[in-house]
Write an enzyme that holds these catalytic residues in place. Sequence first.
Site, PDB file in Angstrom:
ATOM      1  N   SER B 205       0.841  -1.208   0.000  1.00  0.00           N
ATOM      2  CA  SER B 205       0.000   0.000   0.000  1.00  0.00           C
ATOM      3  C   SER B 205       0.865   1.243   0.000  1.00  0.00           C
ATOM      4  O   SER B 205       2.069   1.205   0.247  1.00  0.00           O
ATOM      5  CB  SER B 205      -0.887  -0.007   1.222  1.00  0.00           C
ATOM      6  OG  SER B 205      -0.100  -0.042   2.373  1.00  0.00           O
ATOM      7  N   ALA B 207       1.381   5.045   1.846  1.00  0.00           N
ATOM      8  CA  ALA B 207       1.307   5.462   3.236  1.00  0.00           C
ATOM      9  C   ALA B 207      -0.135   5.695   3.658  1.00  0.00           C
ATOM     10  O   ALA B 207      -0.926   6.236   2.889  1.00  0.00           O
ATOM     11  CB  ALA B 207       2.093   6.758   3.427  1.00  0.00           C
ATOM     12  N   THR B 209      -0.792   6.682   7.340  1.00  0.00           N
ATOM     13  CA  THR B 209      -0.532   7.844   8.198  1.00  0.00           C
ATOM     14  C   THR B 209       0.975   8.104   8.303  1.00  0.00           C
ATOM     15  O   THR B 209       1.387   8.984   9.034  1.00  0.00           O
ATOM     16  CB  THR B 209      -1.100   7.601   9.615  1.00  0.00           C
ATOM     17  OG1 THR B 209      -0.492   6.420  10.139  1.00  0.00           O
ATOM     18  CG2 THR B 209      -2.596   7.402   9.587  1.00  0.00           C
ATOM     19  N   SER B 210       1.790   7.345   7.584  1.00  0.00           N
ATOM     20  CA  SER B 210       3.250   7.452   7.706  1.00  0.00           C
ATOM     21  C   SER B 210       3.835   8.303   6.570  1.00  0.00           C
ATOM     22  O   SER B 210       3.133   8.663   5.641  1.00  0.00           O
ATOM     23  CB  SER B 210       3.847   6.048   7.671  1.00  0.00           C
ATOM     24  OG  SER B 210       3.735   5.523   6.365  1.00  0.00           O
ATOM     25  N   THR B 214       5.449   1.175   1.292  1.00  0.00           N
ATOM     26  CA  THR B 214       6.358   0.489   0.358  1.00  0.00           C
ATOM     27  C   THR B 214       6.059   0.896  -1.078  1.00  0.00           C
ATOM     28  O   THR B 214       6.973   1.079  -1.888  1.00  0.00           O
ATOM     29  CB  THR B 214       6.246  -1.042   0.543  1.00  0.00           C
ATOM     30  OG1 THR B 214       6.722  -1.351   1.854  1.00  0.00           O
ATOM     31  CG2 THR B 214       7.073  -1.788  -0.480  1.00  0.00           C
ATOM     32  N   ASP B 267      -5.596   4.362  12.174  1.00  0.00           N
ATOM     33  CA  ASP B 267      -5.196   3.104  11.546  1.00  0.00           C
ATOM     34  C   ASP B 267      -5.474   2.063  12.617  1.00  0.00           C
ATOM     35  O   ASP B 267      -4.639   1.788  13.467  1.00  0.00           O
ATOM     36  CB  ASP B 267      -3.704   3.194  11.201  1.00  0.00           C
ATOM     37  CG  ASP B 267      -3.243   2.002  10.365  1.00  0.00           C
ATOM     38  OD1 ASP B 267      -4.079   1.145  10.044  1.00  0.00           O
ATOM     39  OD2 ASP B 267      -2.046   1.929  10.055  1.00  0.00           O
ATOM     40  N   LYS B 299       3.841   2.037  16.367  1.00  0.00           N
ATOM     41  CA  LYS B 299       2.383   1.877  16.367  1.00  0.00           C
ATOM     42  C   LYS B 299       1.953   0.977  17.518  1.00  0.00           C
ATOM     43  O   LYS B 299       0.986   1.274  18.218  1.00  0.00           O
ATOM     44  CB  LYS B 299       1.897   1.316  15.030  1.00  0.00           C
ATOM     45  CG  LYS B 299       0.390   1.390  14.927  1.00  0.00           C
ATOM     46  CD  LYS B 299      -0.146   0.652  13.720  1.00  0.00           C
ATOM     47  CE  LYS B 299       0.182   1.406  12.452  1.00  0.00           C
ATOM     48  NZ  LYS B 299      -0.229   0.626  11.266  1.00  0.00           N
TER      49      LYS B 299
END
Lengths: 502, 502
Positions: B205, B207, B209-210, B214, B267, B299
């Site tokens: 996927s 991002a 919330t980051s 990848t 998330d 997280k």
Amino acid sequence: MLQQPSNSLILIRLGIEAYRENILFVRADSNICTSEGSTLPTRVRISGKNKSIVVTLNPVHTNILKDGEASLSEIAFQRLGVMEGDTITVSHLSPITSLSDVRSKIYGNKLNDDSIKKIISDVNNGLYSDIELSAFITACAGDHLDIDEITSLTKAMAAVGKQLHWDEKIVLDKHCVGGLPGNRTTPIVVAIIAEAGYLIPKTSSRAITSPAGTADTMEVFTNVNLTLEQVQEVVKKEKGCLAWGAMAELSPTDDMLISVERALDIDSEGQMIASVLSKKAAAGSTHIVIDIPVGKTAKVRDEKDAIKLQYYFKYVGKSMGLVVESLITDGSQPIGRGIGPALEAMDIVAVLQNATGAPQDLKEKALMLAGTMLDLVGETGKGKGLEQAKQILESGRAWNKFQSICTTQGDFKQPQYASFKKEIRSMVSGTVVEIDNRRLAKIAKLAGAPKSPGAGIYFCAPLGTKVLPQQMLFTIYAENENELNYTLEFIAATTNHIVKIE
Amino acid sequence: MLQQPSNSLILIRLGIEAYRENILFVRADSNICTSEGSTLPTRVRISGKNKSIVVTLNPVHTNILKDGEASLSEIAFQRLGVMEGDTITVSHLSPITSLSDVRSKIYGNKLNDDSIKKIISDVNNGLYSDIELSAFITACAGDHLDIDEITSLTKAMAAVGKQLHWDEKIVLDKHCVGGLPGNRTTPIVVAIIAEAGYLIPKTSSRAITSPAGTADTMEVFTNVNLTLEQVQEVVKKEKGCLAWGAMAELSPTDDMLISVERALDIDSEGQMIASVLSKKAAAGSTHIVIDIPVGKTAKVRDEKDAIKLQYYFKYVGKSMGLVVESLITDGSQPIGRGIGPALEAMDIVAVLQNATGAPQDLKEKALMLAGTMLDLVGETGKGKGLEQAKQILESGRAWNKFQSICTTQGDFKQPQYASFKKEIRSMVSGTVVEIDNRRLAKIAKLAGAPKSPGAGIYFCAPLGTKVLPQQMLFTIYAENENELNYTLEFIAATTNHIVKIE
């Protein structure tokens, strides 16, 4: 503060109506889009001459806008107070810090006074998108707000709006927690209380999840879209009013929250108490009577929940400096016969005119509420309120006062039926033993209420009615054939009873 | 079924981009607006030649549309598969019954398999508005989904999309629950596993919330927007791939749910497990290794939560017929040095090239994950996986495989830094004893990651580093001065430490 990037754009009116959403349309190849652009809806701040609002950016890939031009959704034109040809500047939106409090609530933490103040202030400033409002509403729904949070929410909501101040020491108000179709006592109560000489600056909402709110019903009779100044003028002249528009000024965030609740078809406890009491406080009310109908298919299903609500209303009211008295009432069946704005309006006229065949249940309930209000503040001695209310109603003085209030608000019209109707008759003989209020409300809504004022249900099979085969149970009114057909389709597909006959 | 009201309209392209929202623009004086019109956003169904979608109606009050014309938001043109000049018909939308299940969840009730199937099917058919999606996401967030609900959600999400089937009996996959900046092991692991001869059809996927997912990092190197057919071709040739686009086909609702989660910056556990395992199941994976970094600012904050996640992944995996092994890893600090798509890509290149000074922590973690995967399925005997992985990486075979996969996907580009940078230096001397991953991630996001691929952080002060005054702790990269300034403003306003030196 660092300097913000800014862009000047000339407004063109594309005339796009995006409901409550503030949208900024800008060419996709403009600076603002290339610097802000992303796959997420981007929100930016725009400023006109005197005001600034937050908008969602919609890039435009054709020449309906030229270089240096922008457009707004219709509501954003209104909110920013600008017109075609005006110039706006666009600036970056700083992160909305109160959203971390919303996230904390989503994860089940308790919100404190400050967090709730920040959230409501940001909501009031239009910083929240619909997605964010929906998350806040959902996280607070159910019983996820405790009594401290509800109190904080009520105070915060009352504080961000305007306030009314009155010369009188006693200012009355009433509210029904709803969920009971046809329970339209307010117009009758306001007429009685105003005629009794007390101030009652009543503002009412439109339907949230029901087929009609008091504002929807009153709009059948008169103009309800009063400004705060107009409310003051009407109340100065008539002692009472039946307004809607001013609510938005009294507790402006409530409207935004309710619009999302309506879209989700939820109406939760904490939000409801805050909604009601924030408006009453801002309207300058001092004494409030709350009607809590309890029934298997009413909003409040059992007496324990009702007692909790009584306690919440009293406690939150007290911390706002208000005297709140709640009555637990029978919520097992509709009040009156009409369900839907105009059909309920007809019931009100019949009661106020003391017409033969006027619905007695509506009359009695309105008298009980008005009586309780008079007892709460009156000098006639406890228990005399009911008598006084009855005298005012039956003498015709309440009817005169009602018409007078309507006329002062701008108009007095008689309610009208919608054009299409269908009678629903019993297949069997027996006695009516149970009524599903929720299904009745659903039917009235499918038939078009409150959007179509004349749509809804005329209900004539209250509990205990002895029915014969082919006897009429209720009549559905709709303003077009499609809505009537959808409604009949729903009834045909309903396996459980709407009116149970044994 | 009763006949539905329908209207035929000719499409004009206004070119309005409303992100993920399907919008239908129609003249306000058209039939469809006057019959559907209301103060609530109205949703209707529109049909093209072969497809129908649900859209929100935006009435237009100017002549940008003529009688009989309509327009769509850009995404709605795509989704309906129509062009300017095509004809669409508009029809009434029946009530969405699964919303009552969402309301039930809001009120704290447990959802059963059928309810969740209905909800996901309706979401997949585009019936939910953003407000409704947000309510569903929020009601399921926190720990509001139990393990049965998560299992049902996973199955429902996997079932509505397409499925991949492979000839091999073993199909590997990996996933990291995230929250650790720079932890970009996947490209290295995929290269090793594919080179070892196992199938690894990896979809990743962007991002949520980051500062980078990848897919964002891989997009620096190559095309990640592969269709399902292209994934199959690449995997046939290379054994592995690093794709993003196909995810939408594999578990189409996940994308819709994630876009709302991203807007809310949440998330949540249940949603995350369903998101991960529904895609793995649909991609035909059989054996999956999950990386769960644990740290105060990762997280997952403590080991108890990690153990619960391990159990959830294993249990839900088992009921989907998958072998799932989760590793609890160190989440106290970033992995590698780069935080942000291109900066992480540079770390990957260094590790794959066995460059002097390549980040050892990234290398070791990638080897551990690849080793665990090989042990899970390998014939070399337990514990030999790590050795095998190391041999493949250090021989340069993984680097060749990686470039080969990129080329087969369409391209191979070297990562580039963003144009603006600022070095952040220590004021004091001492040892780095704590690192706030969340603040680092926030800084990288403010600097423009992942939207600006070259933006982010180059971090060079891992735990235990001895620092002197004026020694560099990290460098911020941004693609424009404004974003750099916002980031510096945030750092200046941050009272707590980002890197704690004692």
